[in-house]
Design a protein around this motif. Structure first.
Motif, PDB file in Angstrom:
ATOM      1  N   LEU A  77      51.817 -30.966  44.750  1.00 14.41           N
ATOM      2  CA  LEU A  77      52.685 -31.624  45.000  1.00 14.41           C
ATOM      3  C   LEU A  77      53.177 -31.702  46.577  1.00 14.41           C
ATOM      4  O   LEU A  77      53.363 -32.619  47.221  1.00 14.41           O
ATOM      5  CB  LEU A  77      53.961 -31.072  44.212  1.00 14.41           C
ATOM      6  N   SER A  78      53.224 -30.751  47.075  1.00  8.24           N
ATOM      7  CA  SER A  78      53.735 -30.519  48.674  1.00  8.24           C
ATOM      8  C   SER A  78      52.580 -30.944  49.452  1.00  8.24           C
ATOM      9  O   SER A  78      52.864 -31.867  50.530  1.00  8.24           O
ATOM     10  CB  SER A  78      53.886 -29.023  49.206  1.00  8.24           C
ATOM     11  N   TYR A  99      65.072 -23.326  49.890  1.00  5.06           N
ATOM     12  CA  TYR A  99      63.555 -23.374  49.558  1.00  5.06           C
ATOM     13  C   TYR A  99      62.875 -21.977  49.497  1.00  5.06           C
ATOM     14  O   TYR A  99      62.070 -21.745  48.778  1.00  5.06           O
ATOM     15  CB  TYR A  99      62.882 -24.418  50.300  1.00  5.06           C
ATOM     16  N   ILE A 122      58.810 -27.031  39.518  1.00  3.20           N
ATOM     17  CA  ILE A 122      57.539 -26.575  38.574  1.00  3.20           C
ATOM     18  C   ILE A 122      58.171 -25.216  37.948  1.00  3.20           C
ATOM     19  O   ILE A 122      57.769 -25.575  36.499  1.00  3.20           O
ATOM     20  CB  ILE A 122      56.485 -26.260  39.375  1.00  3.20           C
ATOM     21  N   ASP A 136      60.641 -20.060  46.858  1.00  2.00           N
ATOM     22  CA  ASP A 136      59.238 -19.634  47.228  1.00  2.00           C
ATOM     23  C   ASP A 136      59.153 -17.892  46.735  1.00  2.00           C
ATOM     24  O   ASP A 136      58.311 -17.551  46.088  1.00  2.00           O
ATOM     25  CB  ASP A 136      59.138 -19.700  48.604  1.00  2.00           C
ATOM     26  N   GLU A 157      51.930 -26.340  42.184  1.00  2.00           N
ATOM     27  CA  GLU A 157      52.754 -26.943  43.278  1.00  2.00           C
ATOM     28  C   GLU A 157      51.934 -27.375  44.530  1.00  2.00           C
ATOM     29  O   GLU A 157      52.443 -28.217  45.155  1.00  2.00           O
ATOM     30  CB  GLU A 157      53.957 -25.955  43.891  1.00  2.00           C
ATOM     31  N   HIS A 158      51.100 -26.567  44.909  1.00  2.00           N
ATOM     32  CA  HIS A 158      50.227 -27.103  46.217  1.00  2.00           C
ATOM     33  C   HIS A 158      50.091 -28.204  46.216  1.00  2.00           C
ATOM     34  O   HIS A 158      49.968 -29.051  47.388  1.00  2.00           O
ATOM     35  CB  HIS A 158      48.966 -26.099  46.376  1.00  2.00           C
ATOM     36  N   THR A 165      52.445 -21.462  39.014  1.00  2.00           N
ATOM     37  CA  THR A 165      53.401 -22.431  39.670  1.00  2.00           C
ATOM     38  C   THR A 165      52.668 -22.844  41.153  1.00  2.00           C
ATOM     39  O   THR A 165      52.888 -23.824  41.547  1.00  2.00           O
ATOM     40  CB  THR A 165      54.730 -21.975  39.850  1.00  2.00           C
ATOM     41  N   HIS A 166      52.161 -21.722  41.738  1.00  2.02           N
ATOM     42  CA  HIS A 166      51.692 -22.024  43.045  1.00  2.02           C
ATOM     43  C   HIS A 166      50.454 -23.024  42.891  1.00  2.02           C
ATOM     44  O   HIS A 166      50.120 -24.054  43.790  1.00  2.02           O
ATOM     45  CB  HIS A 166      51.205 -20.740  43.924  1.00  2.02           C
ATOM     46  N   HIS A 202      57.472 -26.699  50.216  1.00  2.00           N
ATOM     47  CA  HIS A 202      56.607 -25.677  49.363  1.00  2.00           C
ATOM     48  C   HIS A 202      57.732 -25.235  48.277  1.00  2.00           C
ATOM     49  O   HIS A 202      57.705 -25.154  47.116  1.00  2.00           O
ATOM     50  CB  HIS A 202      55.968 -24.643  49.847  1.00  2.00           C
ATOM     51  N   GLY A 242      59.185 -27.887  45.904  1.00  2.00           N
ATOM     52  CA  GLY A 242      58.324 -28.048  44.918  1.00  2.00           C
ATOM     53  C   GLY A 242      58.166 -27.052  43.771  1.00  2.00           C
ATOM     54  O   GLY A 242      58.177 -27.219  42.757  1.00  2.00           O
ATOM     55  N   LEU A 243      58.337 -25.680  44.277  1.00  2.00           N
ATOM     56  CA  LEU A 243      58.220 -24.604  43.231  1.00  2.00           C
ATOM     57  C   LEU A 243      59.301 -24.776  42.442  1.00  2.00           C
ATOM     58  O   LEU A 243      59.261 -24.182  41.175  1.00  2.00           O
ATOM     59  CB  LEU A 243      58.125 -23.315  44.097  1.00  2.00           C
TER      60      LEU A 243
END
Lengths: 382, 382
Positions: free
Chosen positions: A275-276, A191, A290, A195, A272-273, A268-269, A283, A286-287
């Motif tokens: 989602l998490s 992960y 995405i 990130d 994603e935010h 993507t950030h 995080h 999720g990234l």
């Protein structure tokens, strides 16, 4: 190159055993009362907390403590820290943990110097001009928070995951001892790699102008992450790989990658935010869900850049082959690449589109992040 | 990676026209009286001096001026600046020029806060703990002085060329406008490229441990310098190439290349400083003479590193082929590669060996820089 400014006053202390000097580092700045912020009790069981507290005591520094910070850190915990810092007249915050602990600490540092609600900073209702001094000992490499002034926090009530940044929310000293990062599980290592990739690729694959120097600079970071992740998944105790991974993580988000670049975004950030915040997944997980989905949407906007990425990073030809190669690499290291693999119900897509559209409003970016764009990316992640 | 610390508080303002904001930048730090230091009258003829002085005046900043700094800047000029700064109670120095002007300014800034002789700092008889604030507008990209705390100055009397560095001799704000650097002659562009190469290769080819990340990082700097030098020699007005060249120069000596590296030395800089002090040749010209000669001496100490250099930089196999390729490239861009091409009499070698051996004593490095080593390298430069 595009015009830019660059300023990063964080002092890095990198290497074995440096956490034992933390009291000395802090004392150099005339600080005598700090709040130690951390996550789980693991740092007490491992002896790290003892090492830190002993170093503080030896250097005449008193401390309060606040544990229990979780990943996707919560605003309620930040409020707790601000309350302690204000009531005890603390001068600094010392984060001992990963990005979530440090981001919480930055928010506490800013909130402790503010009379209003710290959430104002996240909503851009106020600017965090002042902050307590911030120190950290990083037990996880991923977010790059140790060398920038950003903090990302989730509002427990609204599930909004937003960020603040101010002139004084750079860490004063960041301690990076790769040995302390060697206990991370393989899941979280993957992960973390995801990130770091996203910090780099959000820029690399969205910038309308990317100087050749910067392309090479970022590709070198990414290749380092790929090489060292693969070594570490097989051999968690490899110090050299752990150290290079950690330093690459720091470089990926210390603003060096943005110098002279034009038009870069954080798609993507942004995506994603939510989602998490909504599902409390990691995080980085999720990234990696995405990123390939977003790339399929983005590739036609910058076709040559995607070809460059495919060729330089994976030695394959064409945007699609590059996206496929990255997706396969994510799968290989063990980070999810679809909503399903992340246990996110595909039936939630309409709800997520609404939520994300709301956040786009807060970012002032509804013309970029239209409902159609958001829906397309999420559908690509099926 | 080796343990390290990294700290670099210089704020960079990079881009077109930024010199016109210099008064605003300086005023942000509460400074109201500065010494403008510069080289020739060209900056008056070009209008740059007017732009700068107008910006200072508009921001309520008074100034004195000190012109006439030459390349291989002299201690006597530094004394002049210190005298002005002390007698007028100035708070900051503003360098407008290249590395020599900035280095002189740093020495003035340190000397103005010291009761003794500023040369003490160069001889390591005292440490420059304090300094006036330092600002600069760079008209030449090469030395990297704009983002580090080192200053190299030549003592007119003894011909010693030595350096100082202190915690406050980092520039506070450095303005890099590539347009201001576009009038450099092709000769000096080539010397600048050679200087940047030496900053990188002194480390890359001497470090006993070089993390793979850092190898890629430095190779990217060097490739950028090669690519952009060739563009600029043919098309001096190419802004993008000029900008990338400038930023590569800054990165090559802002300490980022040393992070995690072990055992690196500054051999060609050690050897060259005496050449340029003695014959007043351009520093970069002296370096391109010394570099291949030094490489021939050094190659057997780190054979694998030299092979890596040859392969990654020039796509050739073997240390000798790499040295030859670099030498040819220096010749191609027009910077000398032998003593003769630099108009340095080969018959001076015995005298130079003695002088360099003395400087080695000042550096506390006589066991490394033996007379035999020095003689071998100089003989290689025939």
């Amino acid at each position: 190159m595009n015009d830019f400014n660059y300023y990063n006053p964080t002092r890095i202390e990198f290497g074995k055993g440096k956490e034992a000097n933390i009291g000395k580092y802090i004392a150099e700045y005339g600080v005598s009362k700090v709040l130690i912020v951390y996550g789980s009790d693991r740092i007490k069981k491992s002896g790290l907390f003892y090492t830190v507290s002993q170093s503080l005591t030896e250097n005449g520094i008193n401390f309060e403590e606040l544990g229990g910070v979780q990943s996707n850190p919560l605003l309620s915990k930040v409020y707790e820290g601000i309350e302690i810092a204000k009531s005890k007249g603390l001068e600094a915050v010392l984060a001992v943990g990963g990005g979530s602990v440090l981001d919480s600490s930055k928010a506490i540092a800013a909130g402790a110097k503010y009379d209003g609600d710290v959430w104002d900073f996240f909503l851009h209702k106020a600017e965090p001009q002042k902050a307590l001094k911030i120190f950290d000992i990083m037990t996880l490499a991923a977010t790059g928070s140790e060398m920038n002034n950003y903090a990302v926090v989730t509002n427990d009530q609204t599930k909004q995951k937003l960020s603040l940044a101010g002139p004084e929310t750079f860490p004063t000293v960041s301690v990076i001892n790769p040995e302390l990062q060697a206990t991370v599980s393989n899941d979280y290592l993957a992960y973390s790699a995801s990130d770091i990739f996203a910090h780099s690729l959000d820029m690399y694959l969205s910038a309308t102008y990317l100087p050749a120097y910067m392309a090479g600079y970022v590709e070198n970071i990414l290749k380092t992450v790929m090489r060292t992740t693969e070594i570490l998944l097989a051999d968690a105790g490899n110090y050299e790989a752990r150290a290079e991974f950690a330093w690459a993580a720091t470089q990926a988000l210390n603003f060096t990658t943005f110098c002279g670049v034009a038009g870069n975004r954080f798609d993507t950030h942004f995506l994603e935010h939510t989602l998490s915040a909504e599902y409390n997944i990691a995080h980085g997980a999720g990234l990696s869900i995405i990123m390939p989905a977003w790339m399929k949407w983005q590739k036609n906007n910058l076709p040559e850049r995607f070809e460059q990425f495919a060729r330089n990073m994976f030695n394959v030809e064409g945007a699609d082959a590059g996206i496929e190669a990255l997706t396969q690499w994510y799968s290989k290291i063990g980070t999810p690449v679809t909503l399903k693999e992340g246990n996110i119900p595909e039936s939630d897509i309409p709800m997520l589109v609404e939520k994300l559209s709301e956040v786009a409003g807060l970012w002032g970016a509804t013309s970029l992040y239209t409902k159609e764009m958001i829906r397309t990316v999420l559908e690509n992640a099926k």
